[in-house]
Enzyme design. Sequence first.
Site, PDB file in Angstrom:
ATOM      1  N   ASN A   7       0.869  -1.177   0.000  1.00 23.29           N
ATOM      2  CA  ASN A   7       0.000   0.000   0.000  1.00 23.29           C
ATOM      3  C   ASN A   7       0.910   1.232   0.000  1.00 23.29           C
ATOM      4  O   ASN A   7       1.420   1.643   1.038  1.00 23.29           O
ATOM      5  CB  ASN A   7      -0.865  -0.063   1.270  1.00 23.29           C
ATOM      6  N   ARG A  95      -2.402  -1.856  -3.741  1.00 27.40           N
ATOM      7  CA  ARG A  95      -3.468  -0.851  -3.729  1.00 27.40           C
ATOM      8  C   ARG A  95      -3.110   0.200  -4.772  1.00 27.40           C
ATOM      9  O   ARG A  95      -2.000   0.737  -4.765  1.00 27.40           O
ATOM     10  CB  ARG A  95      -3.557  -0.205  -2.355  1.00 27.40           C
ATOM     11  N   HIS A 184     -10.929   6.223  -1.106  1.00 24.10           N
ATOM     12  CA  HIS A 184     -11.067   5.471   0.153  1.00 24.10           C
ATOM     13  C   HIS A 184     -12.056   4.321   0.018  1.00 24.10           C
ATOM     14  O   HIS A 184     -12.605   3.835   1.017  1.00 24.10           O
ATOM     15  CB  HIS A 184     -11.546   6.371   1.327  1.00 24.10           C
ATOM     16  N   ARG A 245      -4.832  19.146   3.252  1.00 23.54           N
ATOM     17  CA  ARG A 245      -5.621  19.518   2.066  1.00 23.54           C
ATOM     18  C   ARG A 245      -6.785  20.414   2.478  1.00 23.54           C
ATOM     19  O   ARG A 245      -7.404  20.194   3.515  1.00 23.54           O
ATOM     20  CB  ARG A 245      -6.170  18.278   1.364  1.00 23.54           C
ATOM     21  N   GLU A 390      -7.624  -1.716   5.254  1.00 28.01           N
ATOM     22  CA  GLU A 390      -7.629  -1.811   3.792  1.00 28.01           C
ATOM     23  C   GLU A 390      -6.792  -2.993   3.315  1.00 28.01           C
ATOM     24  O   GLU A 390      -7.141  -3.662   2.349  1.00 28.01           O
ATOM     25  CB  GLU A 390      -7.069  -0.505   3.202  1.00 28.01           C
TER      26      GLU A 390
END
Length: 416
Positions: A7, A95, A184, A245, A390
Amino acid sequence: MNVLVVNSGSSSVKFKLFAMPEQSLMASGHVEGIGIGNSGSRALLVCSRPGMDELKEEFECQNHSGAVKRLYEVLILSVPPVAGSGKTVDLIGHRVVHGGERFFEPLMIEDDVIRELESLDELAPLHIPINVMCIRECRKLLPEMPMTACFDTAFSHDMPIHTRLYPVPLEWSEKYGIRRYGFHGISYEHAIQQASCLLERPVDSLKIIAAHLGNGSSTMAFDHGRVLDTSMGFTPLEGLMMGTRSGNFDPAVFPFLMGKTGLDVPDILEVLNTGSGLLGVSGISRDMRVIVEKMDKGCQRARLAFDMFVHVLRKYLGGYLFALGGADAIVFTGGIGENSWRVRQAVFKPLGGLGLVLDDEKNRAMTGGGAGCISADDSRAKVMVIPADEERMIAVSAYKLYNKKKPPADLRRRPS
Ligand code: ADP
């Protein structure tokens, strides 16, 4: 069979090695600090194995290829080979952050797939080149190793057209693929499956509002088996205020700022991606732990950053409540969602009038990887915390794809 999940993020590679189909974790860790500083920066590799001392080492690391190479060497040395295959790794699941219009389900990575992924660079210039670099390095190290890709945009690929399009000239959407992709997705799929287990109701009978709050943060509305809406858009910049962000930002500010500052579009985008959000407002940190600590000590800018974060989050959650016409569950996941009882408490503070009430004790106690319900018994919707995993989702889908069979029954196991 052992499945290694890779990932990769902008300056890190996280990994987990699972024995499948049992899903038992054989090793996990990360390399962080990749490519920070001048050439040949020092990166930190951390590798944990259940029941063993954590291994930590600093090493010279030019880029993500170097990180993957070292990570693999350490894994081979520290994890004994699987009895059947004689290998430590039998399959790798990557991923990939963006699948564009082309990729919306997990797939085996062949050379043509790598080339096609490279062509998606312009959709996610910060992420795709890094994802591809990790895939290429694995291919170089292990030419015969089967590899799969799982896409973060896949889960929201099928949003209804009225929620996935921007209200701009339709030709932009048709000609250039300007649409809301959402991100996500791997985390949301996991969170929603786990919530359905906890609620003991099938996924397609539920209305769920979910918030993945980490360094990158987003929300999702899930309506009877289908994603209705999500806060990230064409890129992961849209939506909530995040660690660095800005989230939503009026694009008309661009020419104004350019005139005032001499910055150009890429410069401003860079600030919106890396110098805004909690960090930009507080001037202190992107980390919610630090923000809360400073706020409690009276720092006004930390208080402002916290209040703004909570306000935008509440707006999205509230919007979804109307869009869905109610919710069975509201789910928090990601580093902040799982751990920050302060954020959760602040979000729900004014919602008693709507019948959405937290159990204060349960909320405060739910940190550090716990899963479960934190709402009061009489709350109109269950509020839940589900730790993100994940990598486990990617391992399951890689294993399933490779063996071309249905996911193991324990995929839907209860969170421990
Ligand atoms: P990423 O988005 O990079 O995967 P995570 O989901 O791991 O990141 O989230 C990392 C963020 O989670 C940290 O930057 C921090 O803001 C937040 N976080 C982690 N632990 C806590 C905590 N105990 N309290 C508040 N925030 C936390």
